[in-house]
Design a protein around this motif. Structure first.
Motif, PDB file in Angstrom:
ATOM      1  N   GLU B  31       0.841  -1.194   0.000  1.00  0.00           N
ATOM      2  CA  GLU B  31       0.000   0.000   0.000  1.00  0.00           C
ATOM      3  C   GLU B  31       0.882   1.253   0.000  1.00  0.00           C
ATOM      4  OE1 GLU B  31      -3.407   2.120   2.806  1.00  0.00           O
ATOM      5  OE2 GLU B  31      -2.554   0.173   3.388  1.00  0.00           O
ATOM      6  N   ILE B  32       0.506   2.216  -0.847  1.00  0.00           N
ATOM      7  CA  ILE B  32       1.283   3.459  -0.961  1.00  0.00           C
ATOM      8  C   ILE B  32       0.411   4.644  -0.578  1.00  0.00           C
ATOM      9  CG2 ILE B  32       2.645   4.923  -2.520  1.00  0.00           C
ATOM     10  CD1 ILE B  32       3.791   2.117  -2.405  1.00  0.00           C
ATOM     11  N   ALA B  33       0.939   5.513   0.278  1.00  0.00           N
ATOM     12  CA  ALA B  33       0.272   6.796   0.545  1.00  0.00           C
ATOM     13  C   ALA B  33       0.991   7.865  -0.271  1.00  0.00           C
ATOM     14  CB  ALA B  33       0.339   7.127   2.030  1.00  0.00           C
ATOM     15  N   TRP B  34       0.264   8.567  -1.113  1.00  0.00           N
ATOM     16  CA  TRP B  34       0.862   9.615  -1.944  1.00  0.00           C
ATOM     17  C   TRP B  34       0.882  10.917  -1.154  1.00  0.00           C
ATOM     18  CZ3 TRP B  34       1.597   9.493  -7.679  1.00  0.00           C
ATOM     19  CH2 TRP B  34       1.689   8.178  -8.145  1.00  0.00           C
ATOM     20  N   CYS B  35       2.054  11.471  -0.943  1.00  0.00           N
ATOM     21  CA  CYS B  35       2.230  12.648  -0.093  1.00  0.00           C
ATOM     22  C   CYS B  35       2.864  13.790  -0.872  1.00  0.00           C
ATOM     23  CB  CYS B  35       3.114  12.312   1.107  1.00  0.00           C
ATOM     24  SG  CYS B  35       2.621  10.836   2.017  1.00  0.00           S
ATOM     25  N   PRO B  36       2.038  14.636  -1.499  1.00  0.00           N
ATOM     26  CA  PRO B  36       2.600  15.809  -2.184  1.00  0.00           C
ATOM     27  C   PRO B  36       3.141  16.786  -1.154  1.00  0.00           C
ATOM     28  CG  PRO B  36       0.191  15.897  -2.161  1.00  0.00           C
ATOM     29  CD  PRO B  36       0.571  14.577  -1.549  1.00  0.00           C
ATOM     30  N   ALA B  91      -0.811  22.527  -8.314  1.00  0.00           N
ATOM     31  CA  ALA B  91      -0.946  21.073  -8.458  1.00  0.00           C
ATOM     32  C   ALA B  91      -0.850  20.387  -7.101  1.00  0.00           C
ATOM     33  CB  ALA B  91       0.135  20.536  -9.404  1.00  0.00           C
ATOM     34  N   ALA B  92       0.079  20.842  -6.255  1.00  0.00           N
ATOM     35  CA  ALA B  92       0.251  20.229  -4.936  1.00  0.00           C
ATOM     36  C   ALA B  92      -0.985  20.487  -4.067  1.00  0.00           C
ATOM     37  CB  ALA B  92       1.505  20.772  -4.258  1.00  0.00           C
ATOM     38  N   ARG B  93      -1.594  21.655  -4.225  1.00  0.00           N
ATOM     39  CA  ARG B  93      -2.813  21.943  -3.449  1.00  0.00           C
ATOM     40  C   ARG B  93      -3.979  21.063  -3.912  1.00  0.00           C
ATOM     41  NH1 ARG B  93      -2.318  28.580  -3.198  1.00  0.00           N
ATOM     42  NH2 ARG B  93      -0.992  28.650  -1.323  1.00  0.00           N
ATOM     43  N   CYS B 108      -2.204  13.001 -10.244  1.00  0.00           N
ATOM     44  CA  CYS B 108      -0.756  13.255 -10.101  1.00  0.00           C
ATOM     45  C   CYS B 108      -0.002  12.803 -11.358  1.00  0.00           C
ATOM     46  CB  CYS B 108      -0.214  12.533  -8.871  1.00  0.00           C
ATOM     47  SG  CYS B 108      -0.905  13.153  -7.317  1.00  0.00           S
ATOM     48  N   GLN B 109      -0.337  11.638 -11.855  1.00  0.00           N
ATOM     49  CA  GLN B 109       0.328  11.148 -13.065  1.00  0.00           C
ATOM     50  C   GLN B 109       0.036  12.062 -14.255  1.00  0.00           C
ATOM     51  OE1 GLN B 109      -0.960   6.967 -13.266  1.00  0.00           O
ATOM     52  NE2 GLN B 109       1.101   6.384 -12.570  1.00  0.00           N
ATOM     53  N   VAL B 141     -13.024  20.308  -6.601  1.00  0.00           N
ATOM     54  CA  VAL B 141     -11.660  20.157  -6.061  1.00  0.00           C
ATOM     55  C   VAL B 141     -10.810  21.408  -6.304  1.00  0.00           C
ATOM     56  CG1 VAL B 141     -10.501  19.076  -8.063  1.00  0.00           C
ATOM     57  CG2 VAL B 141      -9.811  18.452  -5.724  1.00  0.00           C
ATOM     58  N   MET B 142     -11.077  22.103  -7.416  1.00  0.00           N
ATOM     59  CA  MET B 142     -10.284  23.296  -7.715  1.00  0.00           C
ATOM     60  C   MET B 142     -10.554  24.397  -6.688  1.00  0.00           C
ATOM     61  SD  MET B 142      -8.384  22.460 -10.314  1.00  0.00           S
ATOM     62  CE  MET B 142      -7.654  24.078 -10.583  1.00  0.00           C
ATOM     63  N   ASP B 143     -11.791  24.537  -6.281  1.00  0.00           N
ATOM     64  CA  ASP B 143     -12.108  25.549  -5.260  1.00  0.00           C
ATOM     65  C   ASP B 143     -11.548  25.128  -3.904  1.00  0.00           C
ATOM     66  OD1 ASP B 143     -13.357  27.240  -7.011  1.00  0.00           O
ATOM     67  OD2 ASP B 143     -15.327  26.310  -6.736  1.00  0.00           O
ATOM     68  N   ARG B 144     -11.739  23.875  -3.563  1.00  0.00           N
ATOM     69  CA  ARG B 144     -11.242  23.418  -2.267  1.00  0.00           C
ATOM     70  C   ARG B 144      -9.713  23.524  -2.190  1.00  0.00           C
ATOM     71  NH1 ARG B 144     -11.617  18.573  -0.987  1.00  0.00           N
ATOM     72  NH2 ARG B 144     -12.402  17.681  -2.935  1.00  0.00           N
ATOM     73  N   ALA B 145      -9.048  23.383  -3.344  1.00  0.00           N
ATOM     74  CA  ALA B 145      -7.584  23.420  -3.386  1.00  0.00           C
ATOM     75  C   ALA B 145      -7.014  24.739  -2.873  1.00  0.00           C
ATOM     76  CB  ALA B 145      -7.097  23.165  -4.811  1.00  0.00           C
ATOM     77  N   THR B 146      -7.780  25.810  -3.049  1.00  0.00           N
ATOM     78  CA  THR B 146      -7.267  27.110  -2.607  1.00  0.00           C
ATOM     79  C   THR B 146      -7.941  27.590  -1.326  1.00  0.00           C
ATOM     80  OG1 THR B 146      -8.767  28.121  -4.213  1.00  0.00           O
ATOM     81  CG2 THR B 146      -6.475  27.857  -4.884  1.00  0.00           C
ATOM     82  N   SER B 147      -8.612  26.674  -0.637  1.00  0.00           N
ATOM     83  CA  SER B 147      -9.199  27.023   0.671  1.00  0.00           C
ATOM     84  C   SER B 147      -8.094  27.118   1.718  1.00  0.00           C
ATOM     85  CB  SER B 147     -10.223  25.961   1.093  1.00  0.00           C
ATOM     86  OG  SER B 147      -9.547  24.733   1.344  1.00  0.00           O
ATOM     87  N   ASP B 148      -8.377  27.856   2.784  1.00  0.00           N
ATOM     88  CA  ASP B 148      -7.378  27.990   3.855  1.00  0.00           C
ATOM     89  C   ASP B 148      -7.016  26.634   4.450  1.00  0.00           C
ATOM     90  OD1 ASP B 148      -7.201  30.664   3.510  1.00  0.00           O
ATOM     91  OD2 ASP B 148      -8.580  31.199   5.150  1.00  0.00           O
ATOM     92  N   ASP B 149      -8.006  25.769   4.551  1.00  0.00           N
ATOM     93  CA  ASP B 149      -7.779  24.447   5.138  1.00  0.00           C
ATOM     94  C   ASP B 149      -6.734  23.666   4.341  1.00  0.00           C
ATOM     95  OD1 ASP B 149      -8.302  21.970   6.600  1.00  0.00           O
ATOM     96  OD2 ASP B 149      -9.338  21.345   4.763  1.00  0.00           O
ATOM     97  N   VAL B 150      -6.864  23.645   3.024  1.00  0.00           N
ATOM     98  CA  VAL B 150      -5.938  22.872   2.188  1.00  0.00           C
ATOM     99  C   VAL B 150      -4.555  23.536   2.157  1.00  0.00           C
ATOM    100  CG1 VAL B 150      -5.444  22.191  -0.203  1.00  0.00           C
ATOM    101  CG2 VAL B 150      -7.667  21.670   0.822  1.00  0.00           C
ATOM    102  N   LYS B 151      -4.544  24.854   2.053  1.00  0.00           N
ATOM    103  CA  LYS B 151      -3.243  25.565   2.091  1.00  0.00           C
ATOM    104  C   LYS B 151      -2.486  25.218   3.369  1.00  0.00           C
ATOM    105  CE  LYS B 151      -4.634  29.679  -0.575  1.00  0.00           C
ATOM    106  NZ  LYS B 151      -4.950  31.117  -0.481  1.00  0.00           N
TER     107      LYS B 151
END
Lengths: 196, 196
Positions: B31-36, B91-93, B108-109, B141-151
């Motif tokens: 099992e792999i956890a992807w960690c950006p 992309a990382a967000r 990611c790929q 996902v694009m909106d959530r990516a720039t939320s304070d929580d994700v940042k």
């Protein structure tokens, strides 16, 4: 196609390659030229005053664990020499003075083992003399090692390495191709076999 | 034992690992956890103002050839993106905002392929949106990516990576063990299998 093996006696990953290479190359029937050179002048020309593993301690900390893990995996002893990096100038001169062949390889391996398996100081003339004698090098090799001719040849080899784009050790060259790192050893031999 | 795969979207060797890893891990049942995470702040804390491949051009010149050679060997396309390194923040967000799973991996790929196989600019929102849609991520996902929580989560992940001793990408962690580099991918999985 012949593979040139570029190594620096102070380099931890050069130790791993120097110990692994002869058996692998023999099994695959690939000829290896052992090319001792000095990393110091190459680091200096990039503005590095010491080993990158000292300049970037977080990388150094990883390297010690990585080398230990890989040494264990290959059944090789490993200890961290003090100081690091060691001064490998005399060893490189003796390796340069030695004629290419089995005794030269035995000498190089003996130095690497003294340094990284036993923790000896390889700037010590006695240590290097013992390695040369045990390897079966001619008794006059220690005197020839510090002759102007050999000093000059080592300088030229280092300058040539830098012109080839070499910036770290170990490196392997196969024709125009450069491979950097102990983890590229097999890839370099594969390249030589495929482009024979 | 689970393997954590730490990657930075700007990193050439992370591209190689991101493309190779899923098939190898699946075959071995690991099992792999992807960690950006972001390398920029980690480089900065070591006094590096850019990629080491730009700061040390002789190393950079080698890297481009090495990655091309290895990409060829794995049947992957490769071109040098302009500029290098690319800005992988968005992309990382998005990768942080995406729930762990197949769609996250596909995203990611897709980003790595856009950047290193096609030569797209991954700081471009349109490019990342296309990757997210094609990967099947939820439209928000694009909106959530720039939320304070994700940042904040991405900052915390990067700080945690640094605390774990990570200084480059890709890296792999298995319990307390750290493996750095695409060339340690197999060794990391071996370690996970042996210490299951």
């Amino acid at each position: 196609m012949k593979v040139e093996f570029w190594f620096e006696f102070a380099s931890t990953y050069s130790y791993l390659s120097a110990m692994r290479l002869p058996a692998i190359a023999k099994r695959r029937g690939i000829e290896i030229a052992w090319c001792p050179f000095l990393l110091g002048p190459i680091f200096a020309s990039q503005g590095l005053s010491s080993s990158p593993f000292n300049i970037y301690p977080i990388k150094g900390q990883y390297m010690w664990r990585d080398v230990e893990r890989r040494a264990n995996g290959h059944g090789l002893g490993f200890r961290q020499p003090e100081p690091f990096p060691q001064n490998g100038l005399l060893a490189a001169r003796v390796a340069t003075a030695a004629p290419p062949g089995a005794a030269q390889v035995r000498f190089c391996q003996a130095v690497f083992e003294a340094e990284f398996a036993l923790g000896c100081d390889i700037s010590d003339r006695q240590t290097i003399e013992t390695c040369a004698r045990d390897a079966g090098l001619a008794p006059d090799v220690m005197d020839r090692a510090t002759s102007d001719d050999v000093k000059q040849r080592l300088r030229q080899t280092t300058e040539y390495a830098q012109k080839r784009g070499i910036f770290g050790a170990p490196s392997f060259t196969v024709g125009d191709e450069l491979f950097w790192g102990d983890d590229r050893l097999e890839e370099a031999l594969d390249w030589a076999a495929a482009h024979g």
